[in-house]
Design a protein around this motif. Structure first.
Motif, PDB file in Angstrom:
ATOM      1  N   LEU A  18     -24.604  39.943 -26.854  1.00  0.00           N
ATOM      2  CA  LEU A  18     -23.688  41.013 -26.441  1.00  0.00           C
ATOM      3  C   LEU A  18     -23.575  41.111 -24.925  1.00  0.00           C
ATOM      4  CD1 LEU A  18     -24.178  43.998 -28.911  1.00  0.00           C
ATOM      5  CD2 LEU A  18     -22.188  42.522 -28.625  1.00  0.00           C
ATOM      6  N   ALA A  19     -24.689  40.972 -24.238  1.00  0.00           N
ATOM      7  CA  ALA A  19     -24.652  41.017 -22.768  1.00  0.00           C
ATOM      8  C   ALA A  19     -23.805  39.869 -22.218  1.00  0.00           C
ATOM      9  CB  ALA A  19     -26.063  40.965 -22.197  1.00  0.00           C
ATOM     10  N   GLY A  20     -23.989  38.682 -22.776  1.00  0.00           N
ATOM     11  CA  GLY A  20     -23.188  37.539 -22.338  1.00  0.00           C
ATOM     12  C   GLY A  20     -21.715  37.720 -22.640  1.00  0.00           C
ATOM     13  N   ALA A  21     -21.422  38.243 -23.829  1.00  0.00           N
ATOM     14  CA  ALA A  21     -20.024  38.471 -24.201  1.00  0.00           C
ATOM     15  C   ALA A  21     -19.372  39.508 -23.297  1.00  0.00           C
ATOM     16  CB  ALA A  21     -19.936  38.901 -25.668  1.00  0.00           C
ATOM     17  N   ARG A  22     -20.122  40.554 -22.964  1.00  0.00           N
ATOM     18  CA  ARG A  22     -19.580  41.582 -22.051  1.00  0.00           C
ATOM     19  C   ARG A  22     -19.359  41.002 -20.658  1.00  0.00           C
ATOM     20  NH1 ARG A  22     -23.572  45.334 -24.702  1.00  0.00           N
ATOM     21  NH2 ARG A  22     -22.302  46.526 -26.185  1.00  0.00           N
ATOM     22  N   THR A  23     -20.275  40.159 -20.210  1.00  0.00           N
ATOM     23  CA  THR A  23     -20.124  39.520 -18.897  1.00  0.00           C
ATOM     24  C   THR A  23     -18.859  38.659 -18.870  1.00  0.00           C
ATOM     25  OG1 THR A  23     -22.500  39.542 -18.505  1.00  0.00           O
ATOM     26  CG2 THR A  23     -21.208  37.938 -17.238  1.00  0.00           C
ATOM     27  N   LEU A  24     -18.652  37.875 -19.924  1.00  0.00           N
ATOM     28  CA  LEU A  24     -17.428  37.070 -20.008  1.00  0.00           C
ATOM     29  C   LEU A  24     -16.191  37.964 -20.026  1.00  0.00           C
ATOM     30  CD1 LEU A  24     -18.483  34.334 -22.579  1.00  0.00           C
ATOM     31  CD2 LEU A  24     -17.968  34.008 -20.153  1.00  0.00           C
ATOM     32  N   SER A  25     -16.277  39.075 -20.725  1.00  0.00           N
ATOM     33  CA  SER A  25     -15.151  39.998 -20.798  1.00  0.00           C
ATOM     34  C   SER A  25     -14.788  40.524 -19.420  1.00  0.00           C
ATOM     35  CB  SER A  25     -15.485  41.162 -21.739  1.00  0.00           C
ATOM     36  OG  SER A  25     -14.367  41.990 -21.924  1.00  0.00           O
ATOM     37  N   HIS A  26     -15.800  40.957 -18.668  1.00  0.00           N
ATOM     38  CA  HIS A  26     -15.530  41.489 -17.322  1.00  0.00           C
ATOM     39  C   HIS A  26     -15.026  40.386 -16.388  1.00  0.00           C
ATOM     40  CE1 HIS A  26     -16.988  45.320 -18.566  1.00  0.00           C
ATOM     41  NE2 HIS A  26     -18.213  44.864 -18.795  1.00  0.00           N
ATOM     42  N   PHE A  27     -15.605  39.192 -16.489  1.00  0.00           N
ATOM     43  CA  PHE A  27     -15.168  38.069 -15.667  1.00  0.00           C
ATOM     44  C   PHE A  27     -13.694  37.740 -15.927  1.00  0.00           C
ATOM     45  CE2 PHE A  27     -14.305  33.580 -15.065  1.00  0.00           C
ATOM     46  CZ  PHE A  27     -14.787  33.347 -13.794  1.00  0.00           C
ATOM     47  N   GLY A  28     -13.289  37.750 -17.192  1.00  0.00           N
ATOM     48  CA  GLY A  28     -11.932  37.348 -17.555  1.00  0.00           C
ATOM     49  C   GLY A  28     -10.885  38.446 -17.482  1.00  0.00           C
ATOM     50  N   GLU A  29     -11.301  39.677 -17.201  1.00  0.00           N
ATOM     51  CA  GLU A  29     -10.353  40.789 -17.189  1.00  0.00           C
ATOM     52  C   GLU A  29      -9.238  40.550 -16.175  1.00  0.00           C
ATOM     53  OE1 GLU A  29      -8.863  43.709 -19.083  1.00  0.00           O
ATOM     54  OE2 GLU A  29     -10.983  43.356 -19.491  1.00  0.00           O
ATOM     55  N   HIS A  30      -8.018  40.579 -16.642  1.00  0.00           N
ATOM     56  CA  HIS A  30      -6.816  40.348 -15.821  1.00  0.00           C
ATOM     57  C   HIS A  30      -6.858  38.989 -15.116  1.00  0.00           C
ATOM     58  CE1 HIS A  30      -5.798  44.463 -16.691  1.00  0.00           C
ATOM     59  NE2 HIS A  30      -6.930  44.868 -16.147  1.00  0.00           N
ATOM     60  N   SER A  31      -7.644  38.062 -15.632  1.00  0.00           N
ATOM     61  CA  SER A  31      -7.838  36.701 -15.096  1.00  0.00           C
ATOM     62  C   SER A  31      -8.461  36.698 -13.699  1.00  0.00           C
ATOM     63  CB  SER A  31      -6.540  35.878 -15.131  1.00  0.00           C
ATOM     64  OG  SER A  31      -5.602  36.308 -14.179  1.00  0.00           O
ATOM     65  N   LEU A  32      -9.047  37.818 -13.296  1.00  0.00           N
ATOM     66  CA  LEU A  32      -9.559  37.940 -11.926  1.00  0.00           C
ATOM     67  C   LEU A  32     -10.683  36.952 -11.620  1.00  0.00           C
ATOM     68  CD1 LEU A  32      -9.460  41.809 -11.432  1.00  0.00           C
ATOM     69  CD2 LEU A  32      -7.881  40.078 -10.543  1.00  0.00           C
ATOM     70  N   GLY A  33     -11.572  36.708 -12.572  1.00  0.00           N
ATOM     71  CA  GLY A  33     -12.647  35.741 -12.337  1.00  0.00           C
ATOM     72  C   GLY A  33     -12.097  34.351 -12.078  1.00  0.00           C
ATOM     73  N   TRP A  34     -11.091  33.959 -12.863  1.00  0.00           N
ATOM     74  CA  TRP A  34     -10.489  32.631 -12.690  1.00  0.00           C
ATOM     75  C   TRP A  34      -9.741  32.538 -11.366  1.00  0.00           C
ATOM     76  CZ3 TRP A  34     -13.302  29.918 -15.321  1.00  0.00           C
ATOM     77  CH2 TRP A  34     -13.674  30.239 -16.625  1.00  0.00           C
ATOM     78  N   LEU A  35      -9.105  33.637 -10.947  1.00  0.00           N
ATOM     79  CA  LEU A  35      -8.419  33.634  -9.655  1.00  0.00           C
ATOM     80  C   LEU A  35      -9.435  33.468  -8.520  1.00  0.00           C
ATOM     81  CD1 LEU A  35      -5.814  36.470 -10.289  1.00  0.00           C
ATOM     82  CD2 LEU A  35      -5.368  34.007 -10.128  1.00  0.00           C
ATOM     83  N   ALA A  36     -10.588  34.116  -8.658  1.00  0.00           N
ATOM     84  CA  ALA A  36     -11.628  33.988  -7.630  1.00  0.00           C
ATOM     85  C   ALA A  36     -12.181  32.561  -7.584  1.00  0.00           C
ATOM     86  CB  ALA A  36     -12.753  34.989  -7.903  1.00  0.00           C
ATOM     87  N   VAL A  37     -12.420  31.962  -8.740  1.00  0.00           N
ATOM     88  CA  VAL A  37     -12.919  30.582  -8.783  1.00  0.00           C
ATOM     89  C   VAL A  37     -11.903  29.636  -8.140  1.00  0.00           C
ATOM     90  CG1 VAL A  37     -13.465  28.651 -10.328  1.00  0.00           C
ATOM     91  CG2 VAL A  37     -14.434  30.913 -10.764  1.00  0.00           C
ATOM     92  N   ALA A  38     -10.636  29.823  -8.478  1.00  0.00           N
ATOM     93  CA  ALA A  38      -9.591  28.949  -7.921  1.00  0.00           C
ATOM     94  C   ALA A  38      -9.488  29.121  -6.404  1.00  0.00           C
ATOM     95  CB  ALA A  38      -8.248  29.243  -8.585  1.00  0.00           C
ATOM     96  N   ALA A  39      -9.563  30.348  -5.933  1.00  0.00           N
ATOM     97  CA  ALA A  39      -9.488  30.590  -4.486  1.00  0.00           C
ATOM     98  C   ALA A  39     -10.684  29.967  -3.777  1.00  0.00           C
ATOM     99  CB  ALA A  39      -9.428  32.090  -4.206  1.00  0.00           C
ATOM    100  N   LEU A  40     -11.867  30.118  -4.347  1.00  0.00           N
ATOM    101  CA  LEU A  40     -13.063  29.529  -3.758  1.00  0.00           C
ATOM    102  C   LEU A  40     -12.959  27.998  -3.719  1.00  0.00           C
ATOM    103  CD1 LEU A  40     -15.851  30.169  -2.574  1.00  0.00           C
ATOM    104  CD2 LEU A  40     -16.764  29.988  -4.896  1.00  0.00           C
ATOM    105  N   GLY A  41     -12.482  27.417  -4.810  1.00  0.00           N
ATOM    106  CA  GLY A  41     -12.295  25.971  -4.846  1.00  0.00           C
ATOM    107  C   GLY A  41     -11.306  25.501  -3.798  1.00  0.00           C
TER     108      GLY A  41
END
Length: 173
Positions: A26-49
């Motif tokens: 559940l903790a891992g699933a919640r972490t993934l949920s927060h990371f993926g919210e509004h695709s913000l985690g992926w936008l941060a990864v792409a910007a960092l890359g």
């Protein structure tokens, strides 16, 4: 007494029964949920890359654009379809959501697009590594039906294909 779940409700109950009580799930699933919210985690990864790998900046920026466009596509589809999230009493909802709309999963959509496009930027098999945990997390959390997640994966793959075609055309490939 509530009717026993069947169809996709029963599938969610089965996934939750098999996985939700395992340590860290559940903790891992919640972490993934927060990371993926509004695709913000992926936008941060792409910007960092894009910052750290200037030679591949265009590919990293395409990944960010693809994640954002995939999320936007999911939101538009949600507003047209208007399917409500799972609400059977046997399904535990283990995270809050920004809306009551379920179809398709924007997390699965943006994660699929991001992982395909980030895989192009890095040469790594990211879809096989990133999509299954995010997809499964949406079921463990009780916020999507399996068909929401599968459709999200399909829409994300289509968006990634479109972004790839546009970027390859721009590169003269």
């Amino acid at each position: 007494m509530a009717e026993s779940p069947h169809g996709e409700d029963a599938a969610l109950v089965a996934v939750q029964s098999a996985l939700a009580d395992r340590p860290g799930v559940l903790a891992g699933a919640r972490t993934l949920s927060h990371f993926g919210e509004h695709s913000l985690g992926w936008l941060a990864v792409a910007a960092l890359g894009a910052l750290l790998a200037p030679a591949r900046r265009r590919a990293w920026l395409a990944a960010g654009a693809g994640a954002f466009l995939a999320h936007a596509a999911a939101v538009v589809i949600k507003r047209v379809v208007r399917r409500e999230r799972p609400h059977h009493p046997a399904i535990a909802v283990n995270v809050s959501t920004p809306s009551r709309l379920s179809f398709p999963s924007a997390h699965a959509t943006s994660t699929t697009a991001a992982s395909i496009l980030l895989g192009r930027a890095t040469g790594l098999p990211l879809p096989a590594i990133l999509v299954p945990p995010m997809a499964l997390s949406r079921l463990v959390l009780g916020v999507h039906y399996p068909s929401d997640v599968l459709t999200g994966v399909a829409v994300g793959a289509a968006v990634a294909k479109a972004v790839t075609m546009v970027t390859e055309r721009g590169e003269g490939v």
